[in-house]
Design a protein around this motif. Structure first.
Motif, short mmCIF file in Angstrom:
data_model
loop_
_atom_site.label_atom_id
_atom_site.label_comp_id
_atom_site.label_asym_id
_atom_site.label_seq_id
_atom_site.Cartn_x
_atom_site.Cartn_y
_atom_site.Cartn_z
N LYS A 349 29.87 91.04 0.20
CA LYS A 349 28.41 90.79 1.40
C LYS A 349 27.20 90.79 1.01
O LYS A 349 25.97 90.26 1.88
N VAL A 350 26.94 90.64 -0.41
CA VAL A 350 25.68 90.89 -0.93
C VAL A 350 25.04 89.66 -0.87
O VAL A 350 23.19 88.96 -0.67
N ASN A 351 25.78 87.94 -1.27
CA ASN A 351 25.90 86.65 -1.11
C ASN A 351 26.30 86.41 -1.16
O ASN A 351 27.09 85.20 -1.69
N PHE A 352 27.49 86.07 0.01
CA PHE A 352 28.73 85.21 0.48
C PHE A 352 28.28 84.52 0.60
O PHE A 352 29.35 83.03 0.22
N HIS A 353 26.79 83.06 0.75
CA HIS A 353 26.97 81.79 0.83
C HIS A 353 27.77 81.64 -0.05
O HIS A 353 27.60 81.08 -1.21
N GLY A 354 28.49 79.94 0.64
CA GLY A 354 29.61 79.39 -0.79
C GLY A 354 30.65 79.77 -0.85
O GLY A 354 31.07 79.13 -1.24
N LYS A 355 31.02 80.52 -0.30
CA LYS A 355 32.72 81.03 -0.51
C LYS A 355 33.28 80.54 0.38
O LYS A 355 33.45 79.27 0.62
N TRP A 356 33.68 81.35 1.83
CA TRP A 356 34.92 80.18 2.89
C TRP A 356 33.93 81.20 3.89
O TRP A 356 34.47 80.89 4.89
N GLU A 357 32.79 81.18 4.11
CA GLU A 357 31.24 81.04 5.14
C GLU A 357 31.99 80.03 6.00
O GLU A 357 32.26 79.64 7.27
N SER A 358 32.55 78.38 5.21
CA SER A 358 32.71 77.56 6.39
C SER A 358 34.03 77.30 7.04
O SER A 358 33.81 76.66 7.93
N LEU A 359 35.00 78.27 6.34
CA LEU A 359 35.94 78.50 7.50
C LEU A 359 36.62 79.24 8.08
O LEU A 359 36.96 79.33 9.06
N GLY A 361 35.26 80.87 11.66
CA GLY A 361 35.08 79.65 12.47
C GLY A 361 35.87 78.93 13.00
O GLY A 361 35.84 78.27 14.46
N ILE A 362 36.17 78.09 12.63
CA ILE A 362 36.28 76.48 12.38
C ILE A 362 38.47 77.22 12.56
O ILE A 362 39.04 76.51 12.94
N ASP A 363 38.36 77.86 11.44
CA ASP A 363 39.85 78.22 11.47
C ASP A 363 40.18 80.14 11.83
O ASP A 363 39.28 80.93 11.39
N PRO A 364 41.00 79.97 12.94
CA PRO A 364 40.34 81.27 14.33
C PRO A 364 41.58 82.71 12.79
O PRO A 364 40.59 83.64 12.94
N LYS A 365 42.09 82.37 11.89
CA LYS A 365 42.28 83.39 10.99
C LYS A 365 41.56 83.53 9.60
O LYS A 365 42.26 85.24 8.88
N ALA A 366 40.58 82.60 9.91
CA ALA A 366 39.56 83.64 8.62
C ALA A 366 38.67 84.55 9.14
O ALA A 366 38.41 84.53 9.97
N GLY A 367 38.38 85.38 7.84
CA GLY A 367 37.50 86.36 8.61
C GLY A 367 36.92 86.64 7.35
O GLY A 367 37.02 86.49 6.40
N LEU A 368 36.81 88.22 7.44
CA LEU A 368 35.66 89.51 6.16
C LEU A 368 37.06 90.69 6.12
O LEU A 368 36.44 90.94 7.35
N PHE A 369 37.93 90.62 5.63
CA PHE A 369 38.63 91.97 5.74
C PHE A 369 38.49 92.45 4.97
O PHE A 369 38.86 92.51 3.51
#
Ligand SMILES: [Zn+2]
Length: 413
Positions: A349-359, A361-369
């Protein structure tokens, strides 16, 4: 308006033309193989050139030559000597750097073979090897000059090429990704079994997205390297076998970790075949394997988990994906929590940008586990489960699929 178009169109055309010519401008259609010895301790590293070799053709990328899709734990950089322009770059990881985290590295100096392939330059080139620590800082570097007509560059792969079978020809062999399965622990009379095992491993890969939909882009061969004995060495049982690559379990005293340190022997056996990404198949029913970015994978073929393992390890070696698991009894501080890992399927979470950020909110299964990269706390994955986390999961999570698709696009588009 007209005036603007008149200026822009020739510029775009010129840029495209220059990009297309880069390879032929700087390189011959041959491979320069550079064998290195890396040595050191937990906090020192030395890089030395062992030998230079030339192979008949070049089978790696011909576009985006100076870019890398993933940072890796090290890079090889080729510069044109006259202009100092970067004309080729690739990233990699090494067993040496993994070993540096081991207790043995605190009191012992050890050396490791490493082999890298670059296109053969037309003119004198400066080649730089860089190693990065787990804070992504360059911690070692070595530059050496290569003169293409140096009489001491040894030809290899021009004769006595190891026999191989093409398992799948890419749709466009001028623009494809080349994989080679290499036999380890198969005797001459077991080569039919090896070819069958290589087909099984190939189909296991193509059962997974995004490889499934991109299947046509892959050119795949099976190289029939012969071993004197079947299987691989099992040090914890006191069993040592005479095999083509001298592979063994118990790497770094970890029972399931199957590797080889004989990288020169591996590339000698592949010389002259159309290869870039190497998948060593080990004739054994034990559970285990290993995969190192842009170096190789090893996996057994006759264990009930062999198919998920070969695909998981290829996730490391080809796509640069990190392990998404963490076990209480086996936590490792590979990823400092205040540094963003370069791997695209984990984050601190130091620089999450550009990883799976775009998923998200769009994919309900996506998150930060929480729990990934061998740490139960502070390192996160994108989905509950994934091929990079457990063998039972039938597929890569969408975060890994996205990262792998981007990497395939990098190579072929
Ligand atoms: Zn994943």
């Amino acid at each position: 308006m007209k005036k603007i178009f008149l200026i822009i169109i020739p510029l775009l055309f010129a840029a495209n033309a220059a990009m297309g010519q880069d390879f032929d401008h700087y390189f011959q259609d041959k491979t320069l193989r550079i064998d290195y010895i890396f040595s050191g301790t937990h906090n020192t590293q030395h890089i030395a050139v062992d030998e230079l070799l030339v192979e008949p053709r070049w089978y790696g990328k011909r576009k985006r030559l100076a870019d890398v899709p993933v940072e890796g734990n090290g890079q090889i950089i080729v510069r044109d000597h006259k202009t100092q322009t970067v004309i080729y770059r690739n990233s990699f990881s090494t067993l040496f750097q993994e070993w540096q985290q081991e207790p043995e590295a605190r009191h012992t100096q050890k050396s490791f073979e490493n082999v890298f392939l670059v296109p053969m330059p037309k003119d004198t080139a400066d080649i730089t090897l860089e190693l990065r620590d787990n804070r992504r800082r360059v911690c070692a570097g070595e530059t050496h000059q290569v003169v293409p007509d140096d009489i001491l560059i040894r030809p290899i792969g021009y004769k006595n090429v190891t026999p191989f079978t093409t398992l799948q020809a890419a749709k466009d062999t001028n623009n494809c990704i080349r994989l080679a399965y290499l036999a380890e622990g198969y005797r001459a009379e077991e080569m039919e079994t090896f070819i069958e095992d290589a087909r099984t491993a190939m189909e296991a890969l193509f059962a997974h997205e995004p490889y499934k939909r991109m299947r046509d882009c892959f050119n795949i061969i099976a190289v029939k390297s012969v071993s004197q004995e079947s299987g691989a060495s099992e040090p914890s049982k006191g069993i040592w076998r005479n095999t083509a690559l001298h592979a063994h379990w118990d790497t770094n005293y970890s029972e399931r970790y199957l590797t080889t340190s004989h990288l020169k022997a591996m590339h000698d056996l592949l010389a002259g075949t159309p290869y870039e990404h190497i998948l060593v198949l080990v004739n054994s029913n034990r559970y285990g394997g290993g995969g190192i970015l842009n170096s190789y994978i090893l996996s057994t073929t006759h264990n009930e988990w062999s198919q998920p393992v070969v695909v998981h390890e290829f996730g490391h070696s080809f796509a640069g994906l990190a392990d998404e698991y963490a076990y209480e009894e086996d936590e490792i501080d590979m990823y400092p929590l205040d540094v963003e890992p370069w791997e695209k399927n984990i984050t601190t979470k130091v620089n999450f940008h550009g990883k799976w950020e775009s998923l998200i909110g769009i994919d309900p299964k996506a998150g930060l586990f929480e729990g990934a990269g061998y740490k139960l706390k502070g390192v996160y994955r994108g989905y509950e489960d994934c091929r990079m986390r457990t063998n039972e999961t039938p597929e890569f999570c969408p975060a890994c699929q996205k990262a792998t698709q981007e990497l395939i696009d990098f190579y072929i588009q």
